[in-house]
Design a protein around this motif. Structure first.
Motif, PDB file in Angstrom:
ATOM      1  N   ASN A   1     -12.106   1.990   9.952  1.00 40.68           N
ATOM      2  CA  ASN A   1     -11.912   3.089   8.998  1.00 40.68           C
ATOM      3  C   ASN A   1     -12.938   4.214   9.092  1.00 40.68           C
TER       4      ASN A   1
ATOM      5  N   ASN B   1     -10.501   5.794  11.791  1.00 41.85           N
ATOM      6  CA  ASN B   1      -9.462   6.541  11.082  1.00 41.85           C
ATOM      7  C   ASN B   1     -10.023   7.773  10.383  1.00 41.85           C
TER       8      ASN B   1
ATOM      9  N   PRO C   1      -5.988   0.813   7.225  1.00 40.60           N
ATOM     10  CA  PRO C   1      -6.216   2.192   6.777  1.00 40.60           C
ATOM     11  C   PRO C   1      -5.856   2.366   5.301  1.00 40.60           C
ATOM     12  N   GLU C   2      -6.387   3.420   4.694  1.00 45.75           N
ATOM     13  CA  GLU C   2      -6.147   3.655   3.264  1.00 45.75           C
ATOM     14  C   GLU C   2      -4.664   3.868   2.971  1.00 45.75           C
ATOM     15  N   GLN C   3      -3.973   4.562   3.858  1.00 48.60           N
ATOM     16  CA  GLN C   3      -2.542   4.808   3.688  1.00 48.60           C
ATOM     17  C   GLN C   3      -1.757   3.891   4.623  1.00 48.60           C
ATOM     18  N   LYS C   4      -0.861   3.096   4.047  1.00 50.63           N
ATOM     19  CA  LYS C   4      -0.102   2.152   4.881  1.00 50.63           C
ATOM     20  C   LYS C   4       0.733   2.871   5.932  1.00 50.63           C
ATOM     21  N   GLU C   5       1.142   4.123   5.639  1.00 55.75           N
ATOM     22  CA  GLU C   5       1.945   4.890   6.587  1.00 55.75           C
ATOM     23  C   GLU C   5       1.205   5.125   7.907  1.00 55.75           C
ATOM     24  N   THR C   6      -0.135   5.167   7.830  1.00 53.78           N
ATOM     25  CA  THR C   6      -0.934   5.370   9.046  1.00 53.78           C
ATOM     26  C   THR C   6      -0.717   4.223  10.023  1.00 53.78           C
TER      27      THR C   6
ATOM     28  N   LYS D   1       3.105   3.962  11.343  1.00 52.49           N
ATOM     29  CA  LYS D   1       3.432   4.931  12.393  1.00 52.49           C
ATOM     30  C   LYS D   1       3.019   4.409  13.766  1.00 52.49           C
TER      31      LYS D   1
ATOM     32  N   GLU E   1      -2.552  -5.074   0.782  1.00 50.17           N
ATOM     33  CA  GLU E   1      -2.051  -3.983   1.616  1.00 50.17           C
ATOM     34  C   GLU E   1      -1.130  -4.508   2.720  1.00 50.17           C
TER      35      GLU E   1
ATOM     36  N   LYS F   1       2.278  -4.849   1.300  1.00 49.75           N
ATOM     37  CA  LYS F   1       2.931  -3.546   1.134  1.00 49.75           C
ATOM     38  C   LYS F   1       3.486  -3.047   2.476  1.00 49.75           C
ATOM     39  N   ILE F   2       2.744  -3.272   3.541  1.00 50.24           N
ATOM     40  CA  ILE F   2       3.208  -2.868   4.872  1.00 50.24           C
ATOM     41  C   ILE F   2       4.445  -3.674   5.266  1.00 50.24           C
TER      42      ILE F   2
END
Length: 433
Positions: free
Chosen positions: A250, A302, A322-327, A330, A353, A356-357
């Motif tokens: 991170n 990140n 990463p803080e955002q799961k979308e990272t 992708k 997390e 959530k992913i």
């Protein structure tokens, strides 16, 4: 399926219908009869499956009438936002407004909260630390508590609020205990074991729609960052398998920590993407890393990172989420026929997390056994020890009541090491026999 399956009172069924809840959720079907029957329950499932509505309905159903001298339900949630959400759900379903409900968070005046509780309430929704403070000031009477409910228990553990929960639970000795959480792990079990009474553990696995194909995902669950470092060093020690790897962390400082943890026997083998310090081996352009055969491992932070083209790299390791799961998502979505092994390291706290992913991509990560020769760092003693042997695990099998065995679908029926598993996958990708 009809709401009649939940065996609720007519006023509650009418309230549910008016609120737009026409059919029961899976979590309600699996837990409601147990809760109404008085059993301790641990319900495990992702966000959005109807956990809050479940215990709100159960509370209104079990308490039946209001205006006793002391509260009969205590609901602990992680923060003020969750307090407001639960109160709103009670207001939605408590049609006759018969119950006196108090919302307690850390931002309000403690004197005003003391006055509210001493005036009389039936149901308290509170954050653990403020509830404990009110209990110590003798404003919160737990002698009549019938239902002790903890919602989003995994977030309460993440915030380090275990002590207030345990102390309050032990003070409400005659209560039923109901826990709702997204994940169940050792730290959470450690909080629950002192007060749970042979609970029913009910897991709800609801994955989202699978909208895209993703690469093979492997998950290693470890206790702490130091063990992550040991695991990374151990895995990447097999240069034949892991011949081209990107490791994501991170922050740039963490990237430097990981870099310095390697022995650096071979010059240029390990490097950092855009390093902080000039004397650290690194690349400013990822294409240079791809083109140089001797460059085997690239550590990428990140922090401040723009889009990075990692195509053509067969192994992607997320040492930190990463803080955002979308990272992360992708990076694991498939493009064309390229085969990549995506490996994630997770501590207990980070499992939230991970779930959530998994829910977002509609696919579970494959949980891997830790290598037998991994040095696991004990966070309590700060001493390094090897993974438990089978005999030691047998001796430790008598765990607390909140412990439950893995589902059959999660039990390993193979005995491959991490390196062997990765090697087999990698050889299959390259069409080797």
């Amino acid at each position: 399926m009809s709401l009649d399956k939940l065996k609720l009172s007519k006023p509650l069924v009418a309230a549910m219908t008016d609120a737009g809840f026409l059919t029961p959720k899976e979590v309600q079907l699996k837990t409601m009869s147990r809760i109404l029957g008085g059993q301790d329950v641990i319900a495990v499932g992702p966000e959005g499956i109807g956990k809050t509505t479940t215990y709100v309905l159960a509370t209104l159903m079990k308490l039946k009438y209001a205006f006793e001298e002391a509260p009969r339900a205590l609901i602990l949630v992680p923060d003020a936002e969750h307090v407001a959400e639960v109160i709103a759900q009670f207001n939605l379903l408590n049609r006759n407004k018969t119950f006196r409900i108090a919302g307690i968070d850390s931002s309000g005046s403690i004197d005003a909260q003391m006055n509210e509780l001493t005036d009389g309430v039936d149901i308290i929704v509170a954050v653990p630390d403020r509830a404990r403070a009110l209990y110590l000031k003798l404003a919160l009477n737990t002698n009549k508590i019938q239902m002790f409910i903890v919602d989003n228990a995994e977030l309460i553990v993440k915030k380090g609020l275990q002590l207030p929960v345990v102390e309050l639970a032990n003070s409400a000795q005659k209560s039923q205990h109901i826990i709702f959480t997204e994940v169940l792990h050792d730290k959470l079990n450690h909080m629950l074991n002192p007060f749970m009474k042979f609970p029913a553990v009910i897991e709800i696995q609801e994955l989202g729609e699978k909208e895209a194909e993703v690469h093979q995902q492997l998950l290693y669950q470890v206790p702490n960052f130091r063990t992550k470092l040991n695991l990374l060093t151990l895995l990447l020690g097999d240069a034949e398998v892991f011949d081209k790897v990107v490791v994501f962390v991170n922050t740039k400082l963490t990237a430097q920590t990981v870099y310095k943890n390697f022995n650096h026997v071979n010059e240029g083998e390990i490097s950092i993407y855009r390093p902080l310090f000039f004397d650290d081996a690194g690349f400013d352009d990822i294409q240079d890393f791809k083109n140089i055969a001797e460059a085997r491992v690239l550590i990428v932070a990140n922090e401040g990172l723009q889009d990075l083209d990692i195509s053509g790299i067969p192994f992607v390791i997320h040492m930190e989420l990463p803080e955002q799961k979308e990272t992360l998502i992708k990076r694991i979505v498939k493009h064309g026929d390229e085969e990549v092994v995506a490996i994630t390291f997770s501590t207990d706290i980070e499992l939230i997390e991970v779930r959530k992913i998994e829910h977002a991509v509609g696919e579970l990560m494959q949980v891997m056994d830790l290598p037998d020769d991994l040095k696991v760092v004990d966070p309590a003693s700060a001493k390094t020890k090897k993974k438990k042997t089978t005999e030691e695990e047998d001796e430790a099998s008598d765990r607390g009541a909140a412990f439950h065995e893995k589902k059959a679908s999660n039990v390993k029926n193979y005995n491959y090491s991490a390196g062997t598993k990765a090697k087999m996958t990698y050889k299959n990708k390259k069409g080797l026999s």
